[in-house]
Every structure is written in structure tokens, then in C-alpha cells.
Write a protein that holds these residues in place. Structure first.
Motif, PDB file in Angstrom:
ATOM      1  N   GLU B  29      40.900  44.653  29.115  1.00 41.51           N
ATOM      2  CA  GLU B  29      40.450  43.710  30.138  1.00 41.51           C
ATOM      3  C   GLU B  29      41.467  42.581  30.321  1.00 41.51           C
ATOM      4  OE1 GLU B  29      38.155  43.892  32.291  1.00 41.51           O
ATOM      5  OE2 GLU B  29      37.861  41.848  33.011  1.00 41.51           O
ATOM      6  N   THR B  30      42.202  42.253  29.249  1.00 41.49           N
ATOM      7  CA  THR B  30      43.249  41.235  29.368  1.00 41.49           C
ATOM      8  C   THR B  30      44.282  41.663  30.416  1.00 41.49           C
ATOM      9  OG1 THR B  30      42.973  40.696  27.045  1.00 41.49           O
ATOM     10  CG2 THR B  30      44.998  39.955  28.077  1.00 41.49           C
ATOM     11  N   ALA B  35      46.147  41.019  35.991  1.00 43.25           N
ATOM     12  CA  ALA B  35      46.489  41.529  37.318  1.00 43.25           C
ATOM     13  C   ALA B  35      45.546  40.978  38.377  1.00 43.25           C
ATOM     14  CB  ALA B  35      46.453  43.051  37.319  1.00 43.25           C
ATOM     15  N   GLY B  36      44.635  40.083  37.960  1.00 38.18           N
ATOM     16  CA  GLY B  36      43.776  39.411  38.935  1.00 38.18           C
ATOM     17  C   GLY B  36      42.444  40.079  39.194  1.00 38.18           C
ATOM     18  N   VAL B  37      42.074  41.050  38.354  1.00 41.34           N
ATOM     19  CA  VAL B  37      40.795  41.724  38.571  1.00 41.34           C
ATOM     20  C   VAL B  37      39.882  41.493  37.378  1.00 41.34           C
ATOM     21  CG1 VAL B  37      39.642  43.896  39.091  1.00 41.34           C
ATOM     22  CG2 VAL B  37      41.986  43.518  39.863  1.00 41.34           C
ATOM     23  N   ILE B  38      38.715  40.888  37.627  1.00 41.53           N
ATOM     24  CA  ILE B  38      37.718  40.754  36.563  1.00 41.53           C
ATOM     25  C   ILE B  38      36.720  41.877  36.756  1.00 41.53           C
ATOM     26  CG2 ILE B  38      36.403  39.017  37.871  1.00 41.53           C
ATOM     27  CD1 ILE B  38      35.581  37.854  35.124  1.00 41.53           C
ATOM     28  N   ASN B  39      36.550  42.690  35.714  1.00 44.30           N
ATOM     29  CA  ASN B  39      35.697  43.875  35.827  1.00 44.30           C
ATOM     30  C   ASN B  39      34.424  43.689  35.023  1.00 44.30           C
ATOM     31  OD1 ASN B  39      34.505  46.329  36.008  1.00 44.30           O
ATOM     32  ND2 ASN B  39      36.193  47.502  35.115  1.00 44.30           N
ATOM     33  N   ILE B  40      33.372  43.174  35.713  1.00 42.92           N
ATOM     34  CA  ILE B  40      32.068  43.009  35.065  1.00 42.92           C
ATOM     35  C   ILE B  40      31.474  44.388  34.772  1.00 42.92           C
ATOM     36  CG2 ILE B  40      29.761  41.964  35.378  1.00 42.92           C
ATOM     37  CD1 ILE B  40      31.443  39.719  35.533  1.00 42.92           C
ATOM     38  N   GLY B  41      32.077  45.433  35.374  1.00 41.80           N
ATOM     39  CA  GLY B  41      31.622  46.798  35.127  1.00 41.80           C
ATOM     40  C   GLY B  41      32.184  47.380  33.835  1.00 41.80           C
ATOM     41  N   PHE B 201      43.436  51.271  33.148  1.00 38.04           N
ATOM     42  CA  PHE B 201      43.853  51.102  31.743  1.00 38.04           C
ATOM     43  C   PHE B 201      42.738  50.418  30.949  1.00 38.04           C
ATOM     44  CE2 PHE B 201      45.677  48.348  28.449  1.00 38.04           C
ATOM     45  CZ  PHE B 201      46.220  49.321  27.626  1.00 38.04           C
ATOM     46  N   ALA B 202      42.171  49.355  31.521  1.00 37.85           N
ATOM     47  CA  ALA B 202      41.076  48.665  30.838  1.00 37.85           C
ATOM     48  C   ALA B 202      39.896  49.609  30.641  1.00 37.85           C
ATOM     49  CB  ALA B 202      40.643  47.437  31.636  1.00 37.85           C
ATOM     50  N   LEU B 239      38.128  33.498  25.248  1.00 37.05           N
ATOM     51  CA  LEU B 239      38.394  32.778  24.000  1.00 37.05           C
ATOM     52  C   LEU B 239      39.814  33.068  23.512  1.00 37.05           C
ATOM     53  CD1 LEU B 239      37.044  30.872  21.983  1.00 37.05           C
ATOM     54  CD2 LEU B 239      36.280  32.846  20.691  1.00 37.05           C
ATOM     55  N   GLY B 240      40.307  34.282  23.792  1.00 40.25           N
ATOM     56  CA  GLY B 240      41.663  34.648  23.383  1.00 40.25           C
ATOM     57  C   GLY B 240      42.721  34.223  24.381  1.00 40.25           C
ATOM     58  N   ARG B 241      42.294  33.493  25.409  1.00 37.98           N
ATOM     59  CA  ARG B 241      43.208  32.911  26.401  1.00 37.98           C
ATOM     60  C   ARG B 241      44.130  33.919  27.066  1.00 37.98           C
ATOM     61  NH1 ARG B 241      45.415  27.267  24.136  1.00 37.98           N
ATOM     62  NH2 ARG B 241      43.597  26.635  22.955  1.00 37.98           N
ATOM     63  N   TRP B 242      43.620  35.104  27.407  1.00 36.33           N
ATOM     64  CA  TRP B 242      44.385  36.077  28.191  1.00 36.33           C
ATOM     65  C   TRP B 242      45.703  36.454  27.508  1.00 36.33           C
ATOM     66  CZ3 TRP B 242      41.461  32.136  30.196  1.00 36.33           C
ATOM     67  CH2 TRP B 242      40.419  32.522  31.038  1.00 36.33           C
ATOM     68  N   ASN B 243      45.656  36.472  26.170  1.00 34.45           N
ATOM     69  CA  ASN B 243      46.854  36.703  25.393  1.00 34.45           C
ATOM     70  C   ASN B 243      46.526  37.696  24.279  1.00 34.45           C
ATOM     71  OD1 ASN B 243      49.193  36.392  23.896  1.00 34.45           O
ATOM     72  ND2 ASN B 243      49.375  34.254  24.551  1.00 34.45           N
TER      73      ASN B 243
END
Lengths: 349, 308
Positions: B29-30, B35-41, B201-202, B239-243
Motif C-alpha cells: 500500500e505504501t 503513486a497517489g492511489v489510496i486503496n480502501i479495497g 502490486f499492493a 504511522l510509518g510515514r509512507w516509508n
């Protein structure tokens, strides 16, 4: 597009989406080895077959969806992506039980308003944290409202296992609220309670507010484009965003209070099967129009009421209903996109 | 003292075991959110991964099951991407639909295949591999280096994704798509393709996380067994700050909070463990509010991108 077709578009969208859903659902049911006709017939009978099925099941199950659907529609109208109706509903249900249990001897005309007001206040309070983070720090509300849902769920778990646990101490649930706090029946001889009427009244009030008042105009303007609203210099967007958050949270909190006072009469873990999330579909299918939310909430209430009958009479597992709900959402999104594509092609040509 | 050592060691084993599926889903998900997509799915990919893992393991053995689970999660994400990226529908609403539909249809497939009797399904499980030498390190060794292959994949993904996102051209392009799709497009980066690949990938890693639940963690499949893991993974990313490094640490922290619940229940049933479970979410909110320094989501997160 002429004015007339534009006015018809929402209804056409809903109809086209429902047809597409029926077609895909029928194909999937056939693929799963179930005769689609039998399944749909059983579902329809379970939801609308008799007066009692319709009133005591479909409308009762539509009530929390109606209120949370209105909460989501109002927020989305202001471009406030409140995914937190589920958490706000839990906060409202907890506050309602706490207040009702604390007023054992009070008469109904006092305890019912107190209970419902507490529920609305708790929902608004739960929404205020994401509101503050959005307006004060620019933190997007999608993630914060989602996180707040989980905090509310665990908070509810903690309270029904500890401080608010029933005095018998057998199950993880609260004591029953006193009879005076129960919502009165709306239709004698059925289980439909006052909460449904409250939902209808809020729908009408929201519709009037959005279409007939300057405040509603500002809210829609911010929803259309927060930057433009701010730049126009006529008013500031922030108070509007706050209002949308708090009102949305209050209505979702009320949904929890109404469910507790009208149906379950106590709070326990798993009170909601995810109404706050289904509400997003309810609001979207209604194109965020409060009056249309009444209709779409009844459609989803019917799906929920008919699901059991579908399992009993046609042997189709009830979980299929959730799949059909998802198909409805995807169909609306797709049909919506197609209209937009057609409209832009029309205006270009 | 010896008893305390055994207790803390078994706590760590549980924490890592519970943290691995979160880490896998959150690492994928990171990339997607970068890439600008949040996947609540994502929750949908996890539950499809659990079911795909179960069916795959029955047909092909445990490792075939892991592959089938990853594939199933990837397919669920492809459905999300087809709508949210290709058709350009709203990401939040589409993700909600994918989650609701996945929970429903996995239940439907499971019931039509195994009936609704509730008899527990027994699956071949993925065994733990002990890493020589490292597994001998007291306390930490057995927790981190006596795990199933899914854990090692999660460890491996951390440096690989760190290198990909921050050291390669493609990683740079992907982050550009997440920060400003307009600018990336102007620079010749294919926005739609990049986002589709990132989302899928996510889905693959989230599917693997689901297969971990059915083939490593429990050895069975149950409806709704994803139990919010996909949603939690989204909090883990925050929480992991996209890292990647931060994300894997955050996943361990969430896993630890869950493991603490079991440890505390064993010691004293009256402790308010739901509060411990809520703690990671509260901390994620605090992180967003900037309590631990600046934390910022990609600028273009959840932004629409019209197909050009």
C-alpha cells in the motif's frame, strides 16, 4: 443537454445502475448454480411480500441506513469525505445508553429527547477531531475519519466489557435502557419506531436547507470548489467545513442513538454490521440528494431484509447480499462516468 | 528471570507473527499511495488472498497456496484499479465497494464450495524455516528468524522497496505521479499505467498477507477472517510515514499491541485490553497531527486523474 433531460439524469442513472446490477448479479448467481429468477423472487418477497415484512423488516433496517446515509450525503455535498459515520454511530449509541441508563425514573418526554440529543452530541464530538485536523493542520479527513472508526470500535468494546457492562455481568453488553426511553411505535402492530419518522424529517430539513437557504448555498459552493468559494471573497470556507463535519457527525451519532432506543434497547459489540460504510453507497446512489436518500436507504433496507428470505427460500447464502451491494455501487459509478463522457462529448460537439 | 525471558520471547514471536501480514499489506500500500492511489479495497485483497490461499493450498500444496493467494489479491486490486484508475471513479467509494463485495463474494464462494456447516477446514500449512545461527540469538532470534517464508519476504521487501522508491528512475517517476499527476504527465510519465501497476502490486502483497492468515497463522479459512487487517494496513502506512523502514516498524508495533492483548489476558483477564488495541490508531492520528515531527501524505493522494 436540455434542462428537462438534466432533471431526469439522476433518476435515469439510478435506473440504469439498478438494471446493470440485476444483470451482473443474475449472471453471477447463474454461475454459482442458483436460478437467478428464484433468488430475486425470494428476495423481493422477503422485503415487500407482506405489509409486516415491509414495515417491520425493510423499513426498520432502512432506518440506520437512512440516517447514516443523510450524514454522508451532507458531508460529501461539502466535499468533506467523512468515512467515519461508523465510528460516529458507535459514539452516539454509547452516549445514548449511558444517558438513558442514568435516568431510570424519568418520564419518556424527558428521557427520549435527552437520549437522542446525547447521541447527536457524541457523534458531533467524534467528528470534531478530524474536523480540527483538517481545518487546523490540513490533514486529509479520509484517513483520520477511518482511524477514528477503529478507536470508536475499541472504545465501545472497552465500555461494554468494563464501565458500562450489564449489572448481571454475564454478557459483554450494557444494561437494558428503561422502558420510558424506548422509542414509541410508529405503526401500531409493527416494529417500526419513531426513528424512521425522525429520519424522514431530517431528510426534508436537509433538502430545504441545501436548496432554499444562503447557508445551504454556501455549503454547496464550498463543495463545488473550496478554492473558488474562498477566492470569491464572499465568505470563508473553514466555518462551512466545520459545520458539515459537525452536522454530519451529529446525524450519524443520532443513527446510533435511534437504533439503541428503537430496536436493541442496549449496546453491545457488533451493534452495526457496517452501516456507516454502506451509508456511502446509500448516499452515492441518491446522488447526495437528501430526499433521494430516503428511497435508496429503503432499497438497501430491502436488500438486507430480503437476504434472509433468499437464503431460506432459494438456498442462496445471505452473504450474496453484500456482493450485490458492491455491484450497485460499481454500477452507479460506471453509469455516472458514462453520462459525464456523453455530456462532455455533447457540449464539445 | 528465566520465566520472564520465556514470556517476553513468546510475546515477541506472537508480535512478529501478527505483524507480518500487516507489514506485507502495508508495504504494498505504501507503493500504491506513493503513486497517489489510496486503496480502501485493500481489505478485499486480503480476504481474497486468504481464500485463494486456501483453495490453492488444497490443490497445489502450501507454497502453491501462497502464490494463489497473492494472485487472488492482485486480481481484486485489478478490479479496483480498473474502476478507480482506468475509469477514474472516486477512489474512496470504489474501495469501499471492493471491500464490501469481496467480503460478500468470498463468503459466497466458500459456502458453495464447503457448505455453511461451519466445520473447520483443515489446510496444509507453510512450515517455519529456521535461519542457521541467527535463530540462536537469545529472545530476538526465534522471534525474527524462525518464521515462515512470508516473514522473510516482508524483510526482503524493505530494502528492495527503499531502493526502488528512492534510488531508481522508475521510483522517482512513481513518486512524481503521486505528488503531482499533472507535472508527471507533462514530463512524459504514463500516469494511468504507473498507478495501475502500483495498485496491483499492493494487491499482490495484500493477497500474500491474506494467504499468511490462512496458511501460516491459522491453517484454516473462515468468512471475514481478514478482520480489518486491510484497513489496519492503511493506518500502518500512515504511522510509518509512507516509508518502507518506518512502515515495517509500525507493522511490528501494531502486531505487538495485538500480541500484548493475548499476553495480558493470560496474566489478568480484567485488564482493559481494548484500550491497548486502540492505542496504535490513536498514535497514528497523533503522527498525522505532527506529534512526532512532520508527516505528510503524498500531495496527489486520492486525486483523480483524467485519462488523456
Amino acid at each position: 443537454m436540455s434542462t428537462r433531460t438534466r432533471a431526469l439524469t439522476p433518476a435515469l442513472t439510478a435506473a440504469a445502475a439498478l438494471l446493470a446490477t440485476l444483470a451482473v448479479a443474475a449472471a453471477l448467481l447463474a454461475l454459482g448454480g442458483y436460478p437467478p429468477g428464484d433468488a430475486f423472487a425470494a428476495l423481493f418477497r422477503g422485503a415487500f411480500g407482506t405489509w409486516d415484512r415491509f414495515v417491520s423488516f425493510t423499513l426498520v433496517r432502512a432506518t440506520p441506513l437512512l440516517l447514516t446515509g443523510l450524514a454522508v450525503a451532507l458531508a460529501f455535498k461539502a466535499r468533506v469525505w467523512n468515512i467515519g459515520a461508523e465510528g460516529q454511530l458507535h459514539a452516539g449509541a454509547l452516549a445514548a445508553v449511558a444517558v438513558a441508563v442514568a435516568l431510570p425514573g424519568a418520564p419518556g418526554f424527558l428521557v427520549i429527547p435527552a437520549t437522542l440529543l446525547a447521541a447527536a452530541a457524541a457523534g458531533a464530538l467524534w467528528a470534531s477531531a478530524p474536523a480540527a485536523m483538517k481545518t487546523g493542520m490540513g490533514v486529509g479527513e479520509v484517513i483520520t475519519t477511518l482511524l477514528m472508526n477503529f478507536v470508536a470500535l475499541f472504545m465501545a468494546q472497552f465500555l461494554v466489557q468494563g464501565p458500562l457492562r450489564e449489572s448481571r455481568g454475564v454478557f459483554n453488553q450494557t444494561d437494558e435502557i428503561p422502558p420510558a426511553a424506548h422509542l414509541p411505535d410508529l405503526v401500531p402492530g409493527t416494529r417500526l419506531h419513531l426513528g424512521f419518522l425522525i429520519g424522514i424529517l431530517i431528510a426534508i430539513a436537509l433538502w430545504l436547507y441545501l436548496t432554499r437557504t444562503p447557508g445551504g448555498f454556501r455549503l454547496r459552493a464550498v463543495g463545488a470548489s473550496p478554492q473558488a468559494a474562498e477566492v470569491s471573497g464572499r465568505f470563508r470556507a473553514q466555518p462551512v467545513v466545520w459545520l458539515a463535519f459537525l452536522a454530519s457527525g451529529a446525524i450519524a451519532g443520532l443513527a446510533g442513538g435511534v437504533q439503541v432506543a428503537g430496536v436493541t434497547h442496549r449496546m453491545y459489540e457488533g451493534l452495526s454490521p457496517g452501516w456507516g460504510y454502506t451509508a456511502i453507497a446509500v448516499a452515492l446512489l441518491a446522488r447526495l440528494n437528501p430526499l433521494a436518500v430516503v428511497v435508496t436507504a429503503i432499497v438497501f433496507g430491502a436488500l438486507s431484509a430480503g437476504g434472509g428470505a433468499m437464503q431460506r427460500d432459494a438456498g442462496v447464502p445471505e452473504v450474496w447480499v453484500r456482493g450485490i451491494e458492491a455491484l450497485v455501487i460499481l454500477a452507479v459509478l460506471t453509469v455516472d462516468r458514462s453520462w459525464q463522457a456523453l455530456a462532455s462529448r455533447g457540449s464539445r460537439g | 528471570m528465566a520465566e520472564f525471558g520465556a514470556l517476553s520471547s513468546s510475546f515477541l514471536v506472537a508480535a512478529v507473527g501478527l505483524g507480518v501480514p500487516l507489514a506485507l499489506a502495508a508495504l504494498g500500500e505504501t507503493v500504491s499511495e506513493r503513486a497517489g492511489v489510496i486503496n480502501i479495497g485493500l481489505e478485499g485483497s486480503v480476504i481474497w488472498g486468504a481464500l485463494g490461499g486456501a483453495l490453492g493450498a488444497l490443490a497445489l500444496g502450501p507454497y502453491g497456496g501462497l502464490a494463489a493467494g497473492a494472485l487472488a489479491g492482485g486480481l481484486a486490486a485489478l478490479v479496483f484499479a480498473a474502476f478507480a484508475v482506468w475509469l477514474n471513479t472516486d477512489q474512496i467509494i470504489t474501495g469501499t465497494a471492493v471491500t464490501i463485495g469481496s467480503l460478500g463474494f468470498t463468503g459466497a464462494v466458500f459456502q458453495s464450495r464447503f457448505g455453511a456447516t461451519g466445520l473447520a477446514l483443515e489446510l496444509p500449512t507453510v512450515p517455519a524455516w529456521e535461519v542457521p545461527v541467527l535463530a540462536r540469538i537469545p529472545v530476538v532470534g526465534p522471534a525474527f528468524f524462525d518464521q515462515a517464508v512470508t516473514a522473510y519476504l516482508a524483510y526482503l521487501l524493505v530494502p528492495v522497496l527503499g531502493w526502488f522508491l528512492f534510488r531508481t528512475r522508475r521510483g522517482l517517476s512513481l513518486r512524481a505521479v503521486g505528488e503531482s499527476p499533472e507535472a508527471a504527465n507533462a514530463a512524459g510519465v504514463p500516469v494511468v499505467r504507473t498507478r495501475m501497476l502500483a495498485v496491483v502490486f499492493a494487491g499482490l502483497t495484500a493477497g500474500l498477507a491474506g494467504a499468511h492468515l490462512s496458511l501460516v497463522h491459522t491453517g484454516t479459512f473462515a468468512e471475514n477472517m481478514s478482520a480489518g487487517k486491510g484497513f489496519i494496513a492503511i493506518a500502518v502506512v500512515v504511522l510509518g510515514r509512507w516509508n518502507p523502514k518506518g512502515v515495517v516498524a509500525a507493522a511490528l508495533f501494531f502486531g505487538g499491541a495485538e500480541a500484548l492483548q493475548f499476553a495480558l489476558q493470560a496474566v489478568d483477564a480484567d485488564l482493559p485490553y481494548p484500550l491497548f488495541l486502540a492505542l496504535p490508531y490513536v498514535l497514528s492520528l497523533a503522527a498525522l497531527a505532527g506529534w512526532f515531527g512532520r508527516s505528510r501524505a503524498p500531495e496527489g493522494l486520492a486525486s483523480a486523474w483524467p485519462r488523456g
